[in-house]
Motif scaffolding. Structure first.
Motif, short mmCIF file in Angstrom:
data_model
loop_
_atom_site.label_atom_id
_atom_site.label_comp_id
_atom_site.label_asym_id
_atom_site.label_seq_id
_atom_site.Cartn_x
_atom_site.Cartn_y
_atom_site.Cartn_z
N GLN A 1 -5.77 15.39 13.23
CA GLN A 1 -6.82 14.83 12.39
C GLN A 1 -6.43 13.46 11.89
O GLN A 1 -5.35 12.95 12.19
CB GLN A 1 -7.10 15.76 11.20
N GLY A 2 -7.33 12.85 11.10
CA GLY A 2 -7.11 11.53 10.55
C GLY A 2 -6.41 11.58 9.21
O GLY A 2 -5.98 12.65 8.74
N PRO A 3 -6.29 10.44 8.54
CA PRO A 3 -5.48 10.32 7.33
C PRO A 3 -6.05 11.01 6.10
O PRO A 3 -5.39 11.06 5.06
CB PRO A 3 -5.41 8.80 7.12
N THR B 1 0.82 -1.20 0.00
CA THR B 1 0.00 0.00 0.00
C THR B 1 0.86 1.26 0.00
O THR B 1 1.85 1.33 0.68
CB THR B 1 -0.88 0.03 1.26
N VAL B 2 0.41 2.25 -0.75
CA VAL B 2 0.97 3.59 -0.61
C VAL B 2 -0.12 4.43 0.01
O VAL B 2 -1.25 4.41 -0.42
CB VAL B 2 1.36 4.17 -1.99
N PHE B 3 0.20 5.17 1.05
CA PHE B 3 -0.83 5.87 1.79
C PHE B 3 -1.44 7.01 1.01
O PHE B 3 -0.76 7.73 0.30
CB PHE B 3 -0.24 6.44 3.09
N ALA B 4 -2.78 7.17 1.18
CA ALA B 4 -3.41 8.33 0.58
C ALA B 4 -3.17 9.58 1.46
O ALA B 4 -3.16 9.38 2.64
CB ALA B 4 -4.91 8.12 0.48
N ASN C 1 2.94 10.59 2.98
CA ASN C 1 2.54 9.21 3.23
C ASN C 1 3.74 8.31 3.53
O ASN C 1 3.64 7.34 4.27
CB ASN C 1 1.75 8.68 2.04
N ASP C 2 4.89 8.65 2.94
CA ASP C 2 6.10 7.91 3.29
C ASP C 2 6.50 8.18 4.73
O ASP C 2 6.98 7.28 5.43
CB ASP C 2 7.24 8.33 2.35
N THR C 3 6.29 9.41 5.17
CA THR C 3 6.59 9.75 6.57
C THR C 3 5.69 8.97 7.51
O THR C 3 6.15 8.43 8.53
CB THR C 3 6.39 11.26 6.80
#
Length: 461
Positions: free
Chosen positions: A301-303, A17-20, A395-397
């Motif tokens: 906050q959330g993602p 997964t790559v984060f949104a 998202n990498d962070t």
């Protein structure tokens, strides 16, 4: 649950997964289904996209109701609804989806009342297992998408009750953290803080520069819950993996020194003017505007924050900046993050449109619909075949923090009844309003725990 097992549980969500969301502490007439003409179960939906069986058509007219609390006017939310409507029209050409949307925590009070009066939507997003325990939700254990769920999501305390699956997750959430204006941090020479003292020092430097250190929108009480529980997460579980269970058993009380420390930190921040003055009277979108405009340097906050912030900057015509992320921490620099679904997609046990509702759920879970929506939400897929694409470097962070620290599938609030969590939020809002923190105020949470303990379904290990 041992630390290694918990980390592996969360990493399962991250594979490939790559984060949104909204968490939920404070939680129309007609019969379920709203059927104009009773619809037959004449289509079958596959787990990959709710495709109608060959040679089968359904021209029955009916209205199916779908409930949610988060479908606002953000572009990806509008696109999500349209994709569902278009896809369902292919399955049932004469069907209509009636969206039953109430934004924010009020939705949960409304949904509870609707179930009690047999007027709940046919398909609904929900939070907590209260509805399954009350018999409001259909057992979905044998649905085709269950086999595609990650093992950790099958054990998610929002979805699993007494070994049965009552809701689809399809997505996993980083349950909150601190997002910051990287441009402003660079200008002020601030590095992402690792300890509470470094965090407070950063706030002082931001305030001295004429900016609000942290934007709060506690009119939406779920944001207050997120703020409090995220900070408690890093003070408790890294130092005592059994802290939640001990709180449940009563060997740790709500006025424990560890819990007090978090409230004392918040009192310090309030006294030094690190929050916006209208923290209790604005909602989360308004706090997000403070952040996007550059008036506030940080927000909890959330993602979904990276995508939402880009949209807010574009709409407001504000100067663009790269968003950064770091988790809450304790005095020694311990940190813990939560990754879970936090919500489910279930079916009303009394719906008159059983197959039609199953088809709608399968459609929503399809990669073509779920993938783009999750990108906007910044969530993690928990269904095989769903991919989330994102090019935002933040998202990498986030992934680095998840890989390097203690990641759990539950919050401290999973070990307490909602009444106790609400009592803790009441204390938080008092402190943010300027009232001096008094440990005795936490007795209300302790009383609620003892009174409503039987309602708690402990997380599975």
């Amino acid at each position: 649950m041992k630390k290694r097992a918990m980390i592996l549980c969360a990493l399962t969500l991250l594979a490939g997964t790559v984060f949104a969301g909204c968490s939920n502490s404070k939680n129309a007439g007609g019969s379920p289904g709203g059927s104009e003409t009773p619809a037959s179960a004449s289509s079958s939906a596959t787990a990959s996209g709710a495709q109608q069986s060959e040679g089968v058509s359904n021209d029955k007219k009916f209205t199916i109701r779908a409930g949610a609390w988060f479908l606002d006017d953000r572009a990806y939310q509008v696109a999500f609804k349209k994709a569902i409507e278009d896809g369902y029209k292919k399955l049932y050409p004469n069907a209509k989806i009636q969206w039953d949307v109430t934004l924010g925590a009020t939705y949960f009070d409304k949904l509870k009342a609707q179930f009690a009066s047999d007027t709940a939507p046919d398909v609904t997003f929900y939070q907590t297992l209260d509805y399954a325990k009350a018999g409001n939700l259909l057992d979905l254990s044998n649905e085709p998408w269950v086999s595609k769920m990650s093992e950790s999501s099958k054990k998610d305390p929002t979805l699993n009750y007494e070994g049965k699956i009552y809701g689809a997750s399809g997505w996993g959430y980083l349950a909150g953290g601190i997002w910051y204006n990287q441009k402003l941090f660079d200008e002020l020479g601030i590095q992402p803080p690792k300890t509470v003292q470094e965090f407070l020092d950063a706030c002082e430097k931001i305030k001295a520069a004429g900016k609000t250190p942290i934007a709060l929108g506690f009119k939406d009480l779920w944001t207050a819950d997120m703020f409090l529980m995220c900070w408690l997460q890093s003070y408790t579980f890294p130092n005592d993996p059994d802290f939640g269970k001990k709180l449940y058993d009563g060997t740790i009380k709500f006025d424990d020194a560890t819990i007090q420390k978090v409230y004392q930190n918040i009192e310090t921040m309030k006294s030094k003017g690190y929050f916006n003055e209208n923290a209790l009277s604005i909602d989360w979108p308004q706090s997000a505007q403070l952040f996007a405009s550059g008036e506030a340097a940080m927000i909890v906050q959330g993602p979904w924050m990276p995508a939402s912030n880009k949209e807010n900057i574009a709409k407001g015509g504000y100067d663009s900046f790269q968003i950064g992320f770091f988790p809450f921490m304790d005095d020694q620099g311990h940190q813990s993050l939560v990754v879970n679904s936090g919500s489910g997609l279930g079916i009303n046990a009394k719906t008159k449109l059983v197959q039609e509702s199953k088809d709608l759920v399968n459609l929503i879970l399809s990669p073509e619909i779920m993938g783009p929506w999750q990108e906007g939400e910044g969530s993690l897929p928990t269904l095989e075949g769903v991919e989330v694409k994102s090019t935002d470097p933040v998202n990498d962070t986030v992934k680095q923090y998840l890989d390097s620290g203690l990641t759990l599938p539950y919050k401290l609030s999973a070990f307490m009844p909602a009444s106790a969590s609400n009592a803790m939020i009441d204390v938080l809002t008092k402190v943010v309003s300027g009232v001096k923190f008094n440990p005795s105020d936490l007795q209300a949470a302790q009383n609620a725990m003892e009174k409503d303990k039987a309602t708690v379904v402990l997380p599975q290990s």
